[in-house]
Design a protein around this motif. Sequence first.
Motif, short mmCIF file in Angstrom:
data_model
loop_
_atom_site.label_atom_id
_atom_site.label_comp_id
_atom_site.label_asym_id
_atom_site.label_seq_id
_atom_site.Cartn_x
_atom_site.Cartn_y
_atom_site.Cartn_z
N ASN A 1 17.40 -10.91 9.46
CA ASN A 1 16.33 -9.95 8.98
C ASN A 1 15.03 -10.92 8.70
O ASN A 1 14.91 -11.06 7.65
CB ASN A 1 16.63 -9.12 8.12
N ALA A 2 13.96 -10.57 9.59
CA ALA A 2 12.69 -11.39 9.43
C ALA A 2 11.62 -10.59 8.53
O ALA A 2 10.55 -11.00 8.12
CB ALA A 2 11.98 -11.62 10.98
N GLU A 3 12.05 -9.19 7.92
CA GLU A 3 11.10 -8.56 7.23
C GLU A 3 10.95 -9.19 5.99
O GLU A 3 11.75 -9.28 5.12
CB GLU A 3 11.45 -7.20 7.10
N PRO A 4 9.84 -9.65 5.41
CA PRO A 4 9.52 -10.19 3.95
C PRO A 4 9.82 -9.08 2.87
O PRO A 4 9.47 -7.99 3.18
CB PRO A 4 8.03 -10.69 4.05
N GLN A 5 10.43 -9.64 1.93
CA GLN A 5 10.56 -8.60 0.65
C GLN A 5 10.27 -9.62 -0.64
O GLN A 5 10.42 -10.76 -0.47
CB GLN A 5 12.02 -8.40 0.53
N LYS A 6 9.69 -9.04 -1.42
CA LYS A 6 9.34 -9.54 -2.78
C LYS A 6 9.02 -8.45 -3.90
O LYS A 6 8.67 -7.43 -3.76
CB LYS A 6 7.98 -10.27 -2.62
N LEU A 7 9.46 -9.06 -5.01
CA LEU A 7 9.52 -8.28 -6.31
C LEU A 7 9.22 -9.26 -7.20
O LEU A 7 9.47 -10.47 -7.26
CB LEU A 7 10.72 -7.50 -6.72
N GLY A 8 8.75 -8.80 -8.64
CA GLY A 8 8.11 -9.90 -9.51
C GLY A 8 8.85 -8.99 -10.79
O GLY A 8 8.80 -7.81 -10.85
N THR A 9 8.98 -9.73 -12.08
CA THR A 9 9.24 -8.99 -13.56
C THR A 9 9.23 -10.11 -14.47
O THR A 9 8.66 -11.31 -14.14
CB THR A 9 10.79 -8.85 -13.37
N PHE A 10 9.25 -9.65 -15.50
CA PHE A 10 8.91 -10.62 -16.98
C PHE A 10 10.24 -10.60 -17.88
O PHE A 10 10.69 -9.42 -17.85
CB PHE A 10 7.90 -10.27 -17.63
N ASN A 11 10.68 -11.74 -18.37
CA ASN A 11 11.69 -11.98 -19.29
C ASN A 11 11.35 -13.01 -19.97
O ASN A 11 11.12 -14.20 -19.41
CB ASN A 11 13.08 -11.87 -18.43
#
Length: 321
Positions: free
Chosen positions: A215-225
């Motif tokens: 699967n070449a589709e890029p994915q990204k998420l960010g968070t804070f902890n």
Amino acid sequence: MAALAGLSFVSSAAVTVQKQNYQGWPNSYRISNGEVELVVTGDVGPRVIRYGFVGGQNLFKEYKEQLGKSGEAAFQARGGHRVWKAPEDPVATWAPDNVPVEVKQTAQGVIAREPKEPLTGLQKEIEIRLAASGSGVTVIHRITNGSLFPLEFSAWALTQMAQGGTAVTGFPPRGKHPVNLEATNPLVMWAYTDLSDKRWTFTKKYLMLRQDPANAEPQKLGTFNADTWAAYVLNGEAFVKRVRADASKTYPDFGCSFETFTNDEFLEVETVGPLTKLQPGQTVEHVENWSLHKNVRLDAKTDAALDQLILPLVQATNGVR
């Protein structure tokens, strides 16, 4: 793993540093305590290109076609672990790191320092401190403002993981409504983030992202902890990185201390430091703690299973003094 040959230098009673040829880079440094090993490149960087159990798999990504090469005009992914500046800028952040670095041996490992970047005026370095036994590593990232002007940015530590594994990170402690009414953390999206993508798994306590070579589709998420951490599970082994974040400070990307990205080539687990204004000559420092673990398999992706399997590994990742 490529054949390694070179001269050994004893750093401490248990940690050795060897200057060796790794994958065509003749000036590489293997740091080992007999249980785990890291390889830091001296011909390009600063980079940690390998981290694994002695004789075992490299949990870090390696771009085979880029290994052993140097001097390219443009930035090369190469793989492994690196330090960047955030927020991401298509020019300054992606400044090439394709020239030799100064490598200094220490009692517990090495410090790899690049020359000042002509493009940005920044100078980056990575210090590795390996425990005398076990898998614990402290990784200290430093970026110095070598320009003539004040600059504001964050230190950003990115680890490219090998294909086929799953990343796990934890949200801050959960609560209940109406007892806990205030927001606890951001969950940050990019323009290409697709929460319907089957590579994502969400539970009440955890976020997971699976690397899929098909699967070449890029994915990204960010968070804070405040207790920022990530684990990457691959072929029965786990890599863990951990850093303390400060909720009283401002972080880039709408307040992210952690970000994760994937495509078909790798998965990245990234920690981000607070935005810091540096005068010329000043340095910002960002510290991660690492560990490796055997016999780790994600048979169930539930809160209960992850509490039992992953949390003890995170709690044991406290670094090296």
